[in-house]
Every structure is written in C-alpha cells, then in structure tokens.
Design an enzyme around this catalytic site. Structure first.
Site, PDB file in Angstrom:
ATOM      1  N   ARG A 173      -7.777  11.794  -4.543  1.00 10.44           N
ATOM      2  CA  ARG A 173      -9.011  11.069  -4.192  1.00 10.44           C
ATOM      3  C   ARG A 173     -10.200  11.986  -3.947  1.00 10.44           C
ATOM      4  O   ARG A 173     -11.346  11.560  -4.069  1.00 10.44           O
ATOM      5  CB  ARG A 173      -8.743  10.166  -2.981  1.00 10.44           C
ATOM      6  CG  ARG A 173      -8.043   8.868  -3.317  1.00 10.44           C
ATOM      7  CD  ARG A 173      -9.003   7.830  -3.887  1.00 10.44           C
ATOM      8  NE  ARG A 173      -9.829   7.241  -2.838  1.00 10.44           N
ATOM      9  CZ  ARG A 173     -11.126   7.449  -2.682  1.00 10.44           C
ATOM     10  NH1 ARG A 173     -11.768   8.237  -3.509  1.00 10.44           N
ATOM     11  NH2 ARG A 173     -11.777   6.882  -1.698  1.00 10.44           N
TER      12      ARG A 173
ATOM     13  N   TYR B 152     -14.618 -11.904   0.898  1.00 13.12           N
ATOM     14  CA  TYR B 152     -15.240 -10.596   0.656  1.00 13.12           C
ATOM     15  C   TYR B 152     -16.565 -10.726  -0.082  1.00 13.12           C
ATOM     16  O   TYR B 152     -17.524  -9.997   0.161  1.00 13.12           O
ATOM     17  CB  TYR B 152     -14.288  -9.684  -0.131  1.00 13.12           C
ATOM     18  CG  TYR B 152     -13.248  -9.025   0.749  1.00 13.12           C
ATOM     19  CD1 TYR B 152     -13.520  -7.822   1.393  1.00 13.12           C
ATOM     20  CD2 TYR B 152     -12.007  -9.603   0.963  1.00 13.12           C
ATOM     21  CE1 TYR B 152     -12.577  -7.216   2.218  1.00 13.12           C
ATOM     22  CE2 TYR B 152     -11.053  -9.006   1.780  1.00 13.12           C
ATOM     23  CZ  TYR B 152     -11.349  -7.818   2.406  1.00 13.12           C
ATOM     24  OH  TYR B 152     -10.437  -7.225   3.225  1.00 13.12           O
TER      25      TYR B 152
ATOM     26  N   ARG C  97      -3.318   6.402   1.453  1.00 12.15           N
ATOM     27  CA  ARG C  97      -3.855   7.590   2.135  1.00 12.15           C
ATOM     28  C   ARG C  97      -2.878   8.323   3.037  1.00 12.15           C
ATOM     29  O   ARG C  97      -3.150   9.447   3.436  1.00 12.15           O
ATOM     30  CB  ARG C  97      -5.106   7.192   2.931  1.00 12.15           C
ATOM     31  CG  ARG C  97      -6.309   6.981   2.022  1.00 12.15           C
ATOM     32  CD  ARG C  97      -7.418   6.285   2.744  1.00 12.15           C
ATOM     33  NE  ARG C  97      -6.972   4.952   3.153  1.00 12.15           N
ATOM     34  CZ  ARG C  97      -7.683   4.133   3.906  1.00 12.15           C
ATOM     35  NH1 ARG C  97      -8.860   4.502   4.349  1.00 12.15           N
ATOM     36  NH2 ARG C  97      -7.211   2.940   4.218  1.00 12.15           N
TER      37      ARG C  97
ATOM     38  N   ASP D 260      -6.954  -2.807  -6.906  1.00 12.74           N
ATOM     39  CA  ASP D 260      -7.451  -3.434  -5.678  1.00 12.74           C
ATOM     40  C   ASP D 260      -7.730  -4.902  -5.963  1.00 12.74           C
ATOM     41  O   ASP D 260      -7.993  -5.265  -7.115  1.00 12.74           O
ATOM     42  CB  ASP D 260      -8.733  -2.748  -5.190  1.00 12.74           C
ATOM     43  CG  ASP D 260      -8.988  -3.073  -3.733  1.00 12.74           C
ATOM     44  OD1 ASP D 260      -8.429  -2.384  -2.877  1.00 12.74           O
ATOM     45  OD2 ASP D 260      -9.723  -4.044  -3.458  1.00 12.74           O
TER      46      ASP D 260
ATOM     47  N   ARG E 225       0.817  -1.221   0.000  1.00 13.65           N
ATOM     48  CA  ARG E 225       0.000   0.000   0.000  1.00 13.65           C
ATOM     49  C   ARG E 225       0.847   1.265   0.000  1.00 13.65           C
ATOM     50  O   ARG E 225       0.468   2.264   0.605  1.00 13.65           O
ATOM     51  CB  ARG E 225      -0.936   0.036   1.219  1.00 13.65           C
ATOM     52  CG  ARG E 225      -1.964  -1.070   1.265  1.00 13.65           C
ATOM     53  CD  ARG E 225      -3.295  -0.592   0.716  1.00 13.65           C
ATOM     54  NE  ARG E 225      -4.229  -1.675   0.704  1.00 13.65           N
ATOM     55  CZ  ARG E 225      -5.160  -1.875   1.613  1.00 13.65           C
ATOM     56  NH1 ARG E 225      -5.280  -1.016   2.605  1.00 13.65           N
ATOM     57  NH2 ARG E 225      -5.957  -2.904   1.524  1.00 13.65           N
TER      58      ARG E 225
END
Ligand code: CP3
Length: 379
Positions: free
Chosen positions: A69, A182, A60, A105, A56
C-alpha cells in the site's frame, strides 16, 4: 447400440463430469478445487474440518499489505488484477485458511455509477460529491456501470488460476441500503442520519435509489460468477443503523430481489448457481426473516448467541461467524479457548467459522494463527 443412445450416454457423462469449479468466464477450464469444505458447509454437506476464513483477511494487519500500500493507492490495487491477486494471496501464504476473498471494496459500485470515491488514510472512504437531494440521483450513470467494473471480473478469473484449486474464491458486493448510506453520507458515518432522513423524507426516491442499486448489484454478481467466483457474500454492514421495522422495509425486499433475480438469470443461462451468504451486521433481530430470503448462509455478528441463532434460522441454513474481532487482542490461550467454545456451540454441520466483523488493523499475526488452528482442532 444406436447412435441416439450413444449420444445420450455422452451427454449424461458430460453432465456428470463437468464440475461447477471448471466453468468460468467464456467457460474456460479452471484448476480443480482441492479443499471444498467451504462450499460443502454452505450446501449442508459433510466436511472434513470446519472451514474458516476471516472478513478483511487481506488487510492492514499484514505487514506485506502495508508495504504494498506504500507503493500503490487503494483503488489502484483494486483496479489492477495483478495487485488485487497479490493482496488476495497474502493471507493464504501465512495461514491455513479454507477460503479466499477477492480483494476489492463495496464502494466500487458507487464509483461505477459515476461518484468519486477516495480512500483517505486514517479516515476511510470519502465521497466528495455525495447524493444530497433526490435531484442528485440524475447524476448517477447506471448505463455502462457493469463495463466499468470489468476489472473485478478480470481479477477474479486471474485469481482462480493463481489459486490452483487450493481453496474456493469468494466474490462480494455491498447491499443496497449500505451503499445508499455511503453515497448520501459521503463516507462512513456513526449514525447514518442523513441517509435515514432520506428514508423518512423521500420514501419514493429512496425506493428508486435502492432499486437502481439492486439492478447494478445483480449485474455485478452475475458478472462475478461468470468470471469464476465460487461463492458470493452480500455485505449489509449498515443494517446496524436500522430498527427491525426499518430493516424489513428498506433492507429485506432488496436483499430478496438480489438473490431471486440472480438465481433466475443464472438458471436461464444454464450457469450453475453458487452458494450465497448474507451478512447483515446488527440485524440479529431479524434472523428468522433473513433465513427466508433464499440465501444459503447467514453471517452473524458477535452480539448474536450461536444457539439462539440456530433455533431461529432452523436446520437448513448454514451459519457463519461470529467471534468478536476484539477477542483477537486477547492472550493466545484465552483466544484459543473462546474459539473452541464458539465452534462447539455451532457444531460441525452447516457452520463456517469467521469473526463477527472485519479483522482490525492492529491485530497480532499470531492471533490469526491461533484462531485458524483452534477452529480446525475443535471438532
Ligand atoms: O475481506 C477481504 O479481505 C476483502 C477485502 C474487503 C475490503 N473491504 C478491503 C478494504 C472487503 C470485503 C471490504 C468490504 C467493505 N468495504 C465493507 C463491508 C464490510 C465491513 O467491514 O462492514 C465496507 C463497509 C467497506 C467500506 C470501507 N472500505 C470502509 C468503511 C473502509 C475503511 C475501514 C477502516 O478500517 O479504515 C474501507 C477501506 C478498506 N477496504 C481497507 C481494506 C483492506 C483498508 C484501507 C486501506 O488499505 O487503506
């Protein structure tokens, strides 16, 4: 010299001089790789310095990612090669990293299989119409799934050019069990209890489900290699919810099939096989079994001791990891010491430095600088 001999000489010259990193989708030439420490570490070759990248690394904790974003929805970034490349490049502008990983992703596969996936701020991924009962598997649309993922290939090819050979580009996928989790839970889950209930209550349908995902994953990884991915990582992030016995039954066979079938397909098409990493978070109980699946690199989470891991996997596997992402919140001096200690334990051979899981959003930028510098200076 006869014409035959000359032709043979030409063939040998071409075989020796056409490098893996110059072969991409449609076999167009890519810029020559300058820093190949990551690939050398993966193959067990001598490195100039211990390679480091961070799961990652585009994310963020970077203010420029947050800015971008604000303008674009998460999956719009994934689906727009220019945006995906911009975000992939962001950490490389700031830090002396030894790898890039294409921005995407793991949940793009469930999307390509027909499920809606949304990214909700502060929540994470949400799948509003999950797979609840075996009957729901009929809703999945494996035919044409690969063509719905072509934007990932486009982003990879574009990124290979934009990188100008600076560092290798990693492609990735979620592993079957993690994606199944998921898709059944409808998003992240602390326990994966609905997905685990499936394994007990619908074992045959669970196998069907996992095999369907495995097929889609092999297609997807082959496409990424053709597009220019120089290494691949398989994220089995939800292994942590399974017991050892369950991991060996519901994780391992599919992870093995992914590796075997991909190698088989690439070899048959005379496409060079790229190194592959398996990161099964929470599966430190099965390192020996993981090392027997054919992957070049085993990713470790921070619960695993480097020396014990080395003993279990033997000398012919590269290890990747495994600093606790929480250590990135320590004082720079402490972080530097912990990083140096970690690198000393793993050693310079067959090692790729990384965190033991993804970097978290509040991580200070300076911690990334400290980490990368400490890895490079440790040995
Ligand atoms: O490593 C990289 O820089 C490449 C990008 C990458 C993302 N997701 C971007 C992302 C990679 C490799 C992933 C993989 C991924 N996605 C995994 C496996 C790795 C792991 O962390 O275990 C998983 C389980 C997912 C599913 C997913 N996507 C979750 C659980 C979340 C929410 C996470 C959170 O902390 O909120 C995402 C969202 C996501 N994927 C973000 C990023 C940068 C943040 C979302 C945003 O920008 O709004």
């Amino acid at each position: 010299m006869s014409v035959g001999l000359r032709l043979l000489g030409l063939c040998i010259f071409l075989l020796k001089n056409v490098k893996t990193d110059q072969i991409g989708f449609e076999f167009q030439p890519f810029p020559v790789l300058k820093n190949d420490n990551l690939l050398r570490a993966a193959r067990g070759e001598v490195v100039d310095r211990v390679p480091v990248w961070v799961m990652r690394q585009a994310g963020r904790y970077l203010p420029e990612f947050q800015e971008l974003r604000k303008l674009h929805d998460f999956f719009t970034v994934c689906r727009t090669p220019e945006l995906a490349c911009e975000v992939t490049m962001q950490p490389l502008r700031r830090f002396d990293l030894d790898a890039s990983i294409i921005f995407s992703d793991i949940l793009v596969i469930p999307q390509a299989l027909g499920l809606t996936v949304e990214m909700h701020a502060g929540v994470g991924p949400v799948l509003p119409q999950p797979i609840v009962v075996p009957e729901d598997l009929k809703r999945l649309t494996p035919d044409g799934a690969l063509s719905r993922l072509s934007y990932v290939g486009d982003a990879i090819t574009m990124m290979r050019h934009k990188l100008e050979g600076r560092v290798p580009l990693i492609g990735f996928t979620g592993a079957p069990w993690t994606l199944m989790g998921y898709m059944i839970e409808g998003g992240g889950s602390k326990t994966m209890s609905k997905a685990k209930a499936w394994l007990n209550e619908h074992p045959e349908d669970s196998k069907l489900f996992l095999n369907l995902l495995t097929d889609a994953i092999v297609d997807y990884l082959e496409m990424q290699v053709k597009a220019g991915a120089q290494m691949l990582q398989v994220f089995e992030s939800s292994a942590e919810h399974l017991s050892k016995e369950q991991f060996l039954e519901w994780g391992v066979p599919y992870l093995k099939r992914i590796r075997d079938e991909l190698v088989d397909r690439l070899t048959k098409k005379a496409i060079p096989v790229v190194p592959m990493t398996l990161f099964a978070k929470g599966a430190g109980h099965s390192l020996k079994e993981q090392s027997e699946l054919g992957y070049d690199v085993i990713g470790l989470d921070w619960t695993v001791d480097p020396l014990e891991a080395r003993n279990l996997v033997g000398p012919n596997i590269t290890l990747q990891g495994n600093l606790d992402p929480q250590d990135m919140y320590r004082d720079p001096e402490e972080l530097r010491n912990l990083t140096t200690e970690m690198v000393h334990k793993f050693g310079k051979s067959r090692y790729i430095a990384n965190l033991g899981h993804g970097i978290t959003p509040q991580t200070p930028i300076t911690s990334m600088e400290v980490l990368v510098e400490a890895v490079h200076k440790a040995l």
